[in-house]
Motif scaffolding. Structure first.
Motif, PDB file in Angstrom:
ATOM      1  N   GLU A 134       0.833  -1.210   0.000  1.00  0.00           N
ATOM      2  CA  GLU A 134       0.000   0.000   0.000  1.00  0.00           C
ATOM      3  C   GLU A 134       0.866   1.258   0.000  1.00  0.00           C
ATOM      4  N   CYS A 135       1.977   1.240   0.722  1.00  0.00           N
ATOM      5  CA  CYS A 135       2.886   2.390   0.736  1.00  0.00           C
ATOM      6  C   CYS A 135       3.489   2.614  -0.645  1.00  0.00           C
ATOM      7  N   VAL A 136       3.945   1.542  -1.286  1.00  0.00           N
ATOM      8  CA  VAL A 136       4.535   1.647  -2.625  1.00  0.00           C
ATOM      9  C   VAL A 136       3.509   2.199  -3.606  1.00  0.00           C
ATOM     10  N   GLU A 137       2.280   1.698  -3.537  1.00  0.00           N
ATOM     11  CA  GLU A 137       1.221   2.168  -4.436  1.00  0.00           C
ATOM     12  C   GLU A 137       0.951   3.658  -4.261  1.00  0.00           C
ATOM     13  N   ARG A 138       1.043   4.152  -3.034  1.00  0.00           N
ATOM     14  CA  ARG A 138       0.782   5.574  -2.770  1.00  0.00           C
ATOM     15  C   ARG A 138       1.963   6.460  -3.160  1.00  0.00           C
ATOM     16  N   LEU A 139       3.169   5.938  -3.055  1.00  0.00           N
ATOM     17  CA  LEU A 139       4.351   6.725  -3.437  1.00  0.00           C
ATOM     18  C   LEU A 139       4.528   6.775  -4.947  1.00  0.00           C
ATOM     19  N   ASN A 140       4.187   5.694  -5.629  1.00  0.00           N
ATOM     20  CA  ASN A 140       4.279   5.670  -7.081  1.00  0.00           C
ATOM     21  C   ASN A 140       2.989   6.220  -7.670  1.00  0.00           C
ATOM     22  N   GLY A 141       3.066   6.687  -8.901  1.00  0.00           N
ATOM     23  CA  GLY A 141       1.870   7.247  -9.519  1.00  0.00           C
ATOM     24  C   GLY A 141       2.169   7.803 -10.886  1.00  0.00           C
ATOM     25  N   LYS A 142       1.337   8.726 -11.308  1.00  0.00           N
ATOM     26  CA  LYS A 142       1.460   9.318 -12.632  1.00  0.00           C
ATOM     27  C   LYS A 142       2.627  10.311 -12.661  1.00  0.00           C
ATOM     28  N   ASN A 143       3.375  10.278 -13.746  1.00  0.00           N
ATOM     29  CA  ASN A 143       4.508  11.182 -13.922  1.00  0.00           C
ATOM     30  C   ASN A 143       4.045  12.640 -13.811  1.00  0.00           C
ATOM     31  N   GLY A 144       4.700  13.393 -12.937  1.00  0.00           N
ATOM     32  CA  GLY A 144       4.373  14.802 -12.743  1.00  0.00           C
ATOM     33  C   GLY A 144       3.351  15.063 -11.660  1.00  0.00           C
ATOM     34  N   SER A 145       2.727  14.012 -11.140  1.00  0.00           N
ATOM     35  CA  SER A 145       1.719  14.211 -10.082  1.00  0.00           C
ATOM     36  C   SER A 145       2.408  14.511  -8.757  1.00  0.00           C
ATOM     37  N   LEU A 146       1.680  15.185  -7.886  1.00  0.00           N
ATOM     38  CA  LEU A 146       2.217  15.630  -6.600  1.00  0.00           C
ATOM     39  C   LEU A 146       1.897  14.616  -5.508  1.00  0.00           C
ATOM     40  N   VAL A 147       2.855  14.368  -4.628  1.00  0.00           N
ATOM     41  CA  VAL A 147       2.633  13.542  -3.453  1.00  0.00           C
ATOM     42  C   VAL A 147       3.088  14.349  -2.237  1.00  0.00           C
ATOM     43  N   LYS A 148       2.249  14.352  -1.194  1.00  0.00           N
ATOM     44  CA  LYS A 148       2.547  15.119   0.018  1.00  0.00           C
ATOM     45  C   LYS A 148       2.965  14.153   1.120  1.00  0.00           C
ATOM     46  N   LEU A 149       4.147  14.391   1.665  1.00  0.00           N
ATOM     47  CA  LEU A 149       4.696  13.523   2.702  1.00  0.00           C
ATOM     48  C   LEU A 149       4.906  14.295   3.997  1.00  0.00           C
ATOM     49  N   VAL A 150       4.842  13.576   5.100  1.00  0.00           N
ATOM     50  CA  VAL A 150       5.350  14.076   6.367  1.00  0.00           C
ATOM     51  C   VAL A 150       6.481  13.119   6.730  1.00  0.00           C
ATOM     52  N   VAL A 151       7.692  13.680   6.879  1.00  0.00           N
ATOM     53  CA  VAL A 151       8.894  12.875   7.088  1.00  0.00           C
ATOM     54  C   VAL A 151       9.517  13.237   8.436  1.00  0.00           C
ATOM     55  N   TYR A 152       9.814  12.201   9.211  1.00  0.00           N
ATOM     56  CA  TYR A 152      10.466  12.381  10.509  1.00  0.00           C
ATOM     57  C   TYR A 152      11.958  12.124  10.341  1.00  0.00           C
TER      58      TYR A 152
ATOM     59  N   LYS B 117       6.928  18.664   6.534  1.00  0.00           N
ATOM     60  CA  LYS B 117       6.077  18.397   5.377  1.00  0.00           C
ATOM     61  C   LYS B 117       6.908  18.605   4.117  1.00  0.00           C
ATOM     62  N   ILE B 118       6.804  17.648   3.207  1.00  0.00           N
ATOM     63  CA  ILE B 118       7.546  17.723   1.951  1.00  0.00           C
ATOM     64  C   ILE B 118       6.587  17.382   0.814  1.00  0.00           C
ATOM     65  N   ASP B 119       6.483  18.277  -0.161  1.00  0.00           N
ATOM     66  CA  ASP B 119       5.695  18.019  -1.364  1.00  0.00           C
ATOM     67  C   ASP B 119       6.664  17.656  -2.486  1.00  0.00           C
ATOM     68  N   LEU B 120       6.437  16.512  -3.100  1.00  0.00           N
ATOM     69  CA  LEU B 120       7.311  16.048  -4.176  1.00  0.00           C
ATOM     70  C   LEU B 120       6.516  15.778  -5.429  1.00  0.00           C
ATOM     71  N   LYS B 121       7.138  16.000  -6.577  1.00  0.00           N
ATOM     72  CA  LYS B 121       6.561  15.614  -7.858  1.00  0.00           C
ATOM     73  C   LYS B 121       7.128  14.268  -8.243  1.00  0.00           C
ATOM     74  N   ARG B 122       6.228  13.335  -8.507  1.00  0.00           N
ATOM     75  CA  ARG B 122       6.672  12.027  -8.977  1.00  0.00           C
ATOM     76  C   ARG B 122       7.290  12.194 -10.360  1.00  0.00           C
ATOM     77  N   THR B 123       8.379  11.496 -10.585  1.00  0.00           N
ATOM     78  CA  THR B 123       9.036  11.563 -11.889  1.00  0.00           C
ATOM     79  C   THR B 123       9.403  10.159 -12.343  1.00  0.00           C
ATOM     80  N   LEU B 124       9.723  10.049 -13.608  1.00  0.00           N
ATOM     81  CA  LEU B 124      10.222   8.788 -14.142  1.00  0.00           C
ATOM     82  C   LEU B 124      11.617   8.588 -13.576  1.00  0.00           C
TER      83      LEU B 124
END
Length: 185
Positions: free
Chosen positions: A110-128, A137-144
């Protein structure tokens, strides 16, 4: 027998305590006790994902991850020059949430499915960050993510610099190609 006589209650009725889960837990504990960020035990799912990272291409954030039951998602490493690496995510960081959903009770898949996605889409993380004991809080753009194992550049006085970013299946071919293209060998 530990499977039936342990103290405490199951937090999740879907968790089935088996000999395999007990052995895997013991192995993970032994490896984690080394306190070495480069030594890891991977379950089959985690190993499949790790192999995917080593073999080639996928759309995501560029982090090798590990997930233990009832723990937050652990970053094993960030792949050089990917969104995770450029955002400063590093080994031993914990991803607390993905797009507002806690990773605590999510499975590895489930974690892998949420981290991976469409190229250019945004994913919002909270990282400790374990080093600072702070979360951010870190906002990242998924890339190839196209894994390139060899980086090179020509320095002053015709000195060539080669860097192996990680080991993978095609390291020999990548090294040969880089030598030929960058240094005209």
């Amino acid at each position: 027998m530990i499977k039936s006589n342990y103290v405490g209650e199951k937090k999740d009725e879907n968790i089935n305590i088996t000999n395999i889960s007990l052995v895997q837990g013991a192995l993970k504990g032994m490896i984690n006790s080394l306190d070495d960020p480069y030594s890891n035990y991977f379950s089959k799912e985690e190993m499949d994902s790790f192999k995917e990272d080593l073999e080639g291409k996928y759309v995501g954030i560029g982090a090798v991850i590990q997930k233990n039951s009832n723990e937050y998602l652990l970053v094993v490493s960030s792949i050089y020059d990917t969104p995770a690496f450029l955002a400063g995510i590093k080994a031993k960081d914990r991803i607390l949430s993905i797009d507002g959903e806690s990773t605590l009770n999510l499975t590895f898949k489930e974690c892998v499915e949420r981290l991976n996605g469409k190229n250019g889409s945004l994913v919002k993380l909270v990282v400790y960050d374990e080093n600072t004991n702070k979360s951010k809080k870190i906002d990242l753009k998924r890339t190839l993510i196209q894994l390139k194992y060899v980086k090179s550049k020509l320095l002053k006085d015709s000195i060539g610099y080669l860097r192996l970013t990680q080991f993978g299946e095609n390291i020999y071919e990548d090294l040969s190609t880089e030598l030929k293209e960058s240094f005209l060998i």
